[in-house]
Scaffold this motif. Structure first.
Motif, PDB file in Angstrom:
ATOM      1  N   UNK A 184     -11.964  65.022 -17.067  1.00  0.00           N
ATOM      2  CA  UNK A 184     -10.635  65.553 -17.359  1.00  0.00           C
ATOM      3  C   UNK A 184      -9.899  65.918 -16.089  1.00  0.00           C
ATOM      4  N   UNK A 185      -8.687  66.449 -16.255  1.00  0.00           N
ATOM      5  CA  UNK A 185      -7.840  66.844 -15.130  1.00  0.00           C
ATOM      6  C   UNK A 185      -7.787  68.360 -14.995  1.00  0.00           C
ATOM      7  N   UNK A 186      -7.542  68.809 -13.773  1.00  0.00           N
ATOM      8  CA  UNK A 186      -7.439  70.253 -13.534  1.00  0.00           C
ATOM      9  C   UNK A 186      -6.639  70.502 -12.261  1.00  0.00           C
ATOM     10  N   UNK A 187      -6.070  71.696 -12.160  1.00  0.00           N
ATOM     11  CA  UNK A 187      -5.397  72.168 -10.955  1.00  0.00           C
ATOM     12  C   UNK A 187      -5.999  73.500 -10.553  1.00  0.00           C
ATOM     13  N   UNK A 188      -6.271  73.656  -9.270  1.00  0.00           N
ATOM     14  CA  UNK A 188      -6.756  74.933  -8.737  1.00  0.00           C
ATOM     15  C   UNK A 188      -5.755  75.392  -7.682  1.00  0.00           C
ATOM     16  N   UNK A 189      -5.126  76.525  -7.934  1.00  0.00           N
ATOM     17  CA  UNK A 189      -4.117  77.072  -7.023  1.00  0.00           C
ATOM     18  C   UNK A 189      -4.649  78.324  -6.351  1.00  0.00           C
ATOM     19  N   UNK A 190      -4.705  78.288  -5.012  1.00  0.00           N
ATOM     20  CA  UNK A 190      -5.012  79.495  -4.241  1.00  0.00           C
ATOM     21  C   UNK A 190      -3.727  79.999  -3.615  1.00  0.00           C
ATOM     22  N   UNK A 191      -3.476  81.298  -3.780  1.00  0.00           N
ATOM     23  CA  UNK A 191      -2.412  81.994  -3.056  1.00  0.00           C
ATOM     24  C   UNK A 191      -2.949  83.354  -2.651  1.00  0.00           C
ATOM     25  N   UNK A 192      -2.297  84.017  -1.715  1.00  0.00           N
ATOM     26  CA  UNK A 192      -2.783  85.330  -1.305  1.00  0.00           C
ATOM     27  C   UNK A 192      -2.924  86.322  -2.455  1.00  0.00           C
ATOM     28  N   UNK A 193      -2.166  86.098  -3.552  1.00  0.00           N
ATOM     29  CA  UNK A 193      -2.233  87.042  -4.670  1.00  0.00           C
ATOM     30  C   UNK A 193      -3.297  86.667  -5.696  1.00  0.00           C
ATOM     31  N   UNK A 194      -4.065  85.598  -5.459  1.00  0.00           N
ATOM     32  CA  UNK A 194      -5.152  85.275  -6.370  1.00  0.00           C
ATOM     33  C   UNK A 194      -5.337  83.784  -6.573  1.00  0.00           C
ATOM     34  N   UNK A 207     -10.244  74.342   3.991  1.00  0.00           N
ATOM     35  CA  UNK A 207      -8.888  74.902   3.974  1.00  0.00           C
ATOM     36  C   UNK A 207      -8.899  76.406   3.717  1.00  0.00           C
ATOM     37  N   UNK A 208      -9.887  76.869   2.960  1.00  0.00           N
ATOM     38  CA  UNK A 208      -9.915  78.274   2.559  1.00  0.00           C
ATOM     39  C   UNK A 208     -10.889  79.110   3.382  1.00  0.00           C
ATOM     40  N   UNK A 209     -11.426  78.525   4.419  1.00  0.00           N
ATOM     41  CA  UNK A 209     -12.357  79.265   5.270  1.00  0.00           C
ATOM     42  C   UNK A 209     -11.684  80.508   5.854  1.00  0.00           C
ATOM     43  N   UNK A 210     -12.284  81.649   5.678  1.00  0.00           N
ATOM     44  CA  UNK A 210     -11.746  82.894   6.198  1.00  0.00           C
ATOM     45  C   UNK A 210     -10.697  83.544   5.324  1.00  0.00           C
ATOM     46  N   UNK A 211     -10.350  82.918   4.206  1.00  0.00           N
ATOM     47  CA  UNK A 211      -9.355  83.479   3.294  1.00  0.00           C
ATOM     48  C   UNK A 211     -10.053  84.118   2.095  1.00  0.00           C
ATOM     49  N   UNK A 212      -9.471  85.163   1.523  1.00  0.00           N
ATOM     50  CA  UNK A 212     -10.126  85.843   0.395  1.00  0.00           C
ATOM     51  C   UNK A 212     -10.155  84.959  -0.853  1.00  0.00           C
TER      52      UNK A 212
END
Length: 208
Positions: free
Chosen positions: A68-78, A102-107
């Motif tokens: 199936x398809x999916x989207x994963x969104x990272x932003x500073x707010x979650x 890309x997300x190394x070091x990010x919460x």
């Protein structure tokens, strides 16, 4: 990786599969496919070089957790995960995306799942259109198409094998809940081997 090009940087520097040296008890030849599909990525940066958003688009033809398809969104707010199958979508977020360079070091916060149809149109000639759950991602101006393979892509401390066809893009935009996501893509490389923080990744196979 700060202002580095995330997975593009990793793909540029990782050891090719043909040259990888693995311990005998971790022979890549014994690894089995866990996912087959496509996984374009879009990372945006503000003027100071900080990441404002990373969107991982998934078009899974087969995996150990379904298709199936999916989207994963990272932003500073979650972290927001959109798809029709929470079993698949949350696995994609937790097993793959949270460990991407890309997300190394990010919460990384516990993902919020949103059930919604995700439509994906991926074309190595023209780019990407993907949308679902209030997220709309577009990439265009495909700068290059090249194959890549490595047996040394770590996810959660475990080496995985990865092969794909990569297509860095010169233009991209993301709209989240009706608002254009702030930030710009980062481009680099050379005219012969361009790189971008907006990239297509097709014919993708993960093995573990």
């Amino acid at each position: 990786m700060g202002t580095a090009l995330g997975a593009m940087g990793l793909l540029a520097t990782a050891t090719p599969a043909s040259a990888a040296g693995d311990a005998p008890d971790a022979d890549p030849a014994l690894r089995k496919p866990i996912l087959v599909g496509a996984n374009p990525g879009l990372q945006l940066f503000d003027s100071a070089g900080s990441c404002t958003a990373y969107i991982s688009t998934w078009q899974v033809e087969w995996s150990t957790h379904g298709a199936g398809n999916a989207l994963v969104l990272w932003r500073p707010d979650g972290v927001r995960v959109v798809g029709e199958d929470p079993h698949l979508a949350l696995w994609l977020a937790d097993h793959f995306v949270r460990h991407f360079p890309e997300l190394e070091g990010l919460p990384w916060s516990a993902p919020r799942f949103q059930r919604s149809t995700v439509q994906v149109r991926l074309d190595l000639a023209s780019g990407l259109q993907a949308r679902g759950g209030g997220i709309d991602v577009r990439m265009a101006e495909v700068l290059d198409r090249r194959a890549f393979a490595t047996d040394q892509f770590p996810l959660g401390g475990v080496e995985h094998s990865l092969s794909l066809v990569l297509g860095p893009c010169g233009r991209a935009r993301a709209v989240v809940d009706g608002r254009v996501q702030p930030g710009e893509i980062s481009r680099g490389g050379t005219p012969e081997r361009p790189s971008s923080s907006a990239f297509l990744a097709a014919a993708e196979v993960w093995r573990a």
